[in-house]
Design an enzyme around this catalytic site. Structure first.
Site, PDB file in Angstrom:
ATOM      1  N   SER A 200       0.858  -1.181   0.000  1.00 20.70           N
ATOM      2  CA  SER A 200       0.000   0.000   0.000  1.00 20.70           C
ATOM      3  C   SER A 200       0.888   1.222   0.000  1.00 20.70           C
ATOM      4  CB  SER A 200      -0.922  -0.008   1.208  1.00 20.70           C
ATOM      5  OG  SER A 200      -0.195   0.370   2.351  1.00 20.70           O
ATOM      6  N   LYS A 201       0.217   2.341  -0.035  1.00 18.71           N
ATOM      7  CA  LYS A 201       0.877   3.638  -0.112  1.00 18.71           C
ATOM      8  C   LYS A 201       1.968   3.812   0.949  1.00 18.71           C
ATOM      9  CE  LYS A 201       0.273   7.729  -2.047  1.00 18.71           C
ATOM     10  NZ  LYS A 201       0.528   7.924  -3.419  1.00 18.71           N
ATOM     11  N   ARG A 202       1.717   3.259   2.138  1.00 22.05           N
ATOM     12  CA  ARG A 202       2.694   3.550   3.199  1.00 22.05           C
ATOM     13  C   ARG A 202       4.019   2.815   3.018  1.00 22.05           C
ATOM     14  NH1 ARG A 202       2.038  -0.777   6.492  1.00 22.05           N
ATOM     15  NH2 ARG A 202       0.219  -1.847   5.695  1.00 22.05           N
ATOM     16  N   HIS A 203       4.101   1.927   2.001  1.00 25.99           N
ATOM     17  CA  HIS A 203       5.380   1.283   1.722  1.00 25.99           C
ATOM     18  C   HIS A 203       6.251   2.125   0.792  1.00 25.99           C
ATOM     19  CE1 HIS A 203       2.974  -2.353   2.914  1.00 25.99           C
ATOM     20  NE2 HIS A 203       4.023  -2.443   3.695  1.00 25.99           N
ATOM     21  N   GLU A 210       5.085   8.251  -9.527  1.00 28.11           N
ATOM     22  CA  GLU A 210       5.882   8.590  -8.339  1.00 28.11           C
ATOM     23  C   GLU A 210       7.295   8.018  -8.444  1.00 28.11           C
ATOM     24  OE1 GLU A 210       2.887   8.901  -4.588  1.00 28.11           O
ATOM     25  OE2 GLU A 210       2.753   7.077  -5.766  1.00 28.11           O
TER      26      GLU A 210
END
Ligand code: GLU
Length: 423
Positions: A200-203, A210
């Site tokens: 997910s994004k937090r990785h 990006e």
């Protein structure tokens, strides 16, 4: 082989989607087959032209091309509606308060033959008659995919494991549509972060855009994505794209989740950067920064870069003076730093051979004369030249600036030492 990459334009192209695109592309190119780009926009609310553009751009950046398309499912809605009408007419589907449902037998099972996972049987008892068209007649996802795969003559469906539960439904639609054999299926392993949780994004960087902005090279990203669930042997990590095209095959795709680790990508990217021709690296950086004349700065910093984004903080000082980092100044310009810098200036001014060897012996001469640690001479000089305490090799940094510029930056620093804090 006829393959398709079928993103839903409901957001940017993420790492998982990019891996699916790459695997399909490698199989198409490796087999002399055909890749179709199909935009699955049955979710009319969340599908936008901006997302389509972003996905197409991301594929372009990754240098993954296609042979047919892009085709949008929305363009094919007459075709989907015609098939829905036929399924109703032939008794495979029926209307339920306006919505159309496919009839699923009560008993038996549908078996998915997966190239990676083997055979997986889905009991019909666990699958209800599912909706293939909304009450306004618009087709739903599983119907559109099956009709399109059939019409487009797709021989291999390669997609993420999250779609596995859709596959028996799509097989049932295909069976109801006619007796042609269905495509072969391959469901790619899920992606996890280094902590073992679903990616997910937090990785870290999650979309291809990006990754590009973070300064990764498309060839390094392709190489890294290829290894997310596939390996050629236990040792080989670096593959050119031609090698990937030649070696990639579904039988070496793993069943267990693959780990996306941005640190590993950084490391891999660094090696790609170091092995690039300096002229080529300069070209890419010039394009990224929209300015010419970066070659000299590239030459002093190439060894140190892990991403293109590291370039400016590492070597921007070569191109133009950088603002002084106040913490670096406070740390280094203490005690007799001004005197040490003044001696350094004199040694550089008097130097005959202004090259790396000459600069090195001049600076070491100052160190010996003062009887201090090298960094007590090098760090004030580094702050004077670059504005910070981290830079490429100090001798190279002096030489790349040239005598005149180096002395002028030292003079500016000496003035500030007199006046206290940096301006
Ligand atoms: N549109 C689906 C997605 O973006 C892919 C479906 C497929 O490949 O069959 O997840």
């Amino acid at each position: 082989m006829r393959l398709r990459f079928a993103p839903s334009p409901t957001g940017a192209l993420h790492i998982g989607g990019a891996r699916t695109a790459l695997y399909n592309w490698l199989l198409a190119r490796g087999s002399g087959g055909t890749l179709v780009l199909r935009l699955e926009d049955t979710d009319r609310e969340r599908s936008t032209p901006e997302n389509v553009e972003q996905i197409v751009e991301a594929l372009g950046w990754l240098e993954l091309d296609w042979d047919e398309g892009p085709v949008s499912q929305s363009e094919r809605s007459d075709r989907h509606r015609a098939e829905i009408a036929r399924l109703v007419e032939e008794g495979h589907a029926y209307e339920d308060e306006g919505a159309v449902r496919l009839r699923v037998p009560d008993a038996g099972s549908t078996t998915v033959r997966d190239e990676i996972r083997g055979e997986i049987a889905f009991e019909h008892a666990a699958i209800t008659d599912f909706v293939i068209a909304r009450s306004d007649g618009s087709p739903l996802y599983n119907l559109a995919v099956a009709v399109d795969d059939r019409d487009m003559g797709i021989t291999h469906v390669v997609r993420g494991e999250d779609h596995l539960s859709n596959t028996p439904r799509q097989l049932m639609v295909l069976r109801a549509l006619g007796d042609e054999p269905p495509p072969d299926y391959a469901h790619l392993p899920l992606l996890h972060g280094p902590d073992g949780k679903k990616l997910s994004k937090r990785h870290g960087a999650a979309s291809v855009e990006e990754l590009r902005d973070a300064g990764y090279l498309p060839e390094a990203v392709r190489n890294y994505l290829a290894l997310l669930g596939w390996g050629y042997d236990a040792e080989t990590t670096f593959f050119t794209t031609d090698e990937l095209v030649e070696r990639f095959s579904l039988d070496r795709v793993s069943r267990s989740p693959a780990v996306f680790d941005e640190q590993k990508l950084r490391w891999m990217n660094g090696r790609y950067l170091r092995e690039m021709q300096p002229a080529e690296l300069a070209r890419r950086l010039e394009e990224r920064h929209g300015r010419a004349g970066l070659r000299a700065a590239v030459e002093v910093s190439q060894e140190k870069l892990q991403t293109l984004a590291d370039f400016w903080p590492t070597a921007g000082f070569v191109v133009e003076r950088q603002p002084t980092d106040p913490r670096a100044w406070a740390k280094v310009m203490t005690g007799g730093a001004g005197d040490r810098l003044r001696l350094t200036r004199d040694a550089l001014a008097a130097l005959e051979r202004f090259d790396v060897g000459g600069v090195e012996s001049a600076l070491r001469g100052v160190v010996d004369e003062l009887g201090v640690k090298p960094k007590e001479v090098f760090q004030p000089l580094r702050v004077a030249l670059t504005g910070g305490t981290v830079s490429p090799g100090i001798f190279e940094s002096v030489v790349v600036l040239g005598r005149e510029e180096a002395l002028s930056r030292i003079d500016a620093a000496l003035e500030r030492v007199g006046g206290g804090a940096p301006s």
